[in-house]
Design an enzyme around this catalytic site. Sequence first.
Site, PDB file in Angstrom:
ATOM      1  CD  GLU A 257      -2.454  -6.550  -0.379  1.00  0.00           C
ATOM      2  OE1 GLU A 257      -3.157  -7.178   0.437  1.00  0.00           O
ATOM      3  OE2 GLU A 257      -2.224  -5.348  -0.298  1.00  0.00           O
ATOM      4  CB  CYS A 291      -4.522  -5.946   3.901  1.00  0.00           C
ATOM      5  SG  CYS A 291      -2.956  -5.296   3.274  1.00  0.00           S
TER       6      CYS A 291
END
Length: 482
Positions: A257, A291
Amino acid sequence: MTLPAYDGFTGQYINGQWVSGTAGRVLEDRNPYDNTLLTEIAMAGCDDLDRAYEAARIAQRDWAMTLPKERAGIFHRALRLLDQRREEIISWVIRESGSTRMKATAEFEAIHAGMAEAASLPYLMHGLIMPVDRPGKEARVYRKPVGVIGVISPWNFPLHLSNRSVAPAIALGNAVVLKPASDTPVTGGLLLAKIYEEAGLPAGVLNVVIGAGSEIGDAFCAHPVPRIISFTGSTEVGQRIARVAAGSTRLKKLGLELGGNAPLVILDDADLGMAVEAALVGRFLHCGQICMSTNRIIVDAALHDDFLEAYCAAVSGIKYGDPNAPDTMVGPLCNTAQVRSVTSLIESGRQQGFDLRVSGEIDGRIVPPHVFAGVTNDSRLAQTEIFGPVAPVICAANEAQALTFANDTEYGLSSAIITGDEARGLRFAQGIEAGMTHINDITIHDYPHVMFGGEKNSGLGRFNGHWIVEEFTTDHLVTVQR
């Protein structure tokens, strides 16, 4: 009942024991807001890493054989501990990661929800019985844990992003070795180990090593024991992990990720108040150090001027500073390197002549909210994952150009659209090259039962719900000839 506060965060957690690391170096864990010393940790070397992986390998055999209710019970007890230790946990997140109380509370709720979801996962390991074109023959597909999973977690949401891998891995019968970021060794790992230890997790099922990535990072990923490396962090580091893991003596599966450059697209029929709120929270929550944070605000020209005026007024009212104050939205950046990076991007925007509408004086690690208007989508400011409280506003001539701008990035994690027409928003969403798109909402969402993951350079694999069951288990075919 008030429980004694957790302490002893001075070393490693290996095979159920709290031990000093053998690297010969001490990590000073400091509060990023006032630089106070939180603890000193004797760091791990490769020998400690070997012991952790071996402990996990041995413990996993028996752990995989436990009944689903025994594994689920760990999470039910952990949930009770979270409730009892709520303020202690939130306080650690604030002090170690520089999180505002608002963000730390949201992180606590995320780990609480993740624990509850993990309690259901042991019952989702179902298999298949399949027909075969041969008389009297049956094919059975059994779902099993993969074995040992190595988890590397980041500093921005340390408790949640560690547990997002750790909890399902354990629930599904695997053992884990966790390496948290050096900026957040307690909330990213040692605090989690305390919770699971108190909840009754057997020794060796979870191990935590605190060590420098430059010293044990490659060994962590190339080690022959783990079957999966689950990493959350930057794209650059994720690419290195992929290269290192590929050189291991044992093939590994990767769950990555990685970085993001989330566009928030505001179409010409958007509700102005909703658009401003989405851009405000989506960009400045946790200083933009997420993120999924809104990295670019792309506004249709028909609404651009009205939006920019309202947005700048709202951003100018953001309180920044002490992260423990209940109404602070922007606290300190996590480390000095991040301050340098964000300062460089602000200077780049100035040098390119973009219109700096909101700004303030940088004081230590406190970077006030900044808003740039007139930003071009191909600029460094727009194409870089900022990870700081800086908002680039980009004007798009129309819906088609807005979609082109949204997709013109190497990343593809999260995205969002603000529109008054749900069907229009859905059509637009299906054209976005990203793993996740939210209509009339912010770009930041992570629900424990809903798919999470990115496209392009934002990663490989999926988290949460039955998607993580697929990631953290393996299938075994057994045929029976009668």
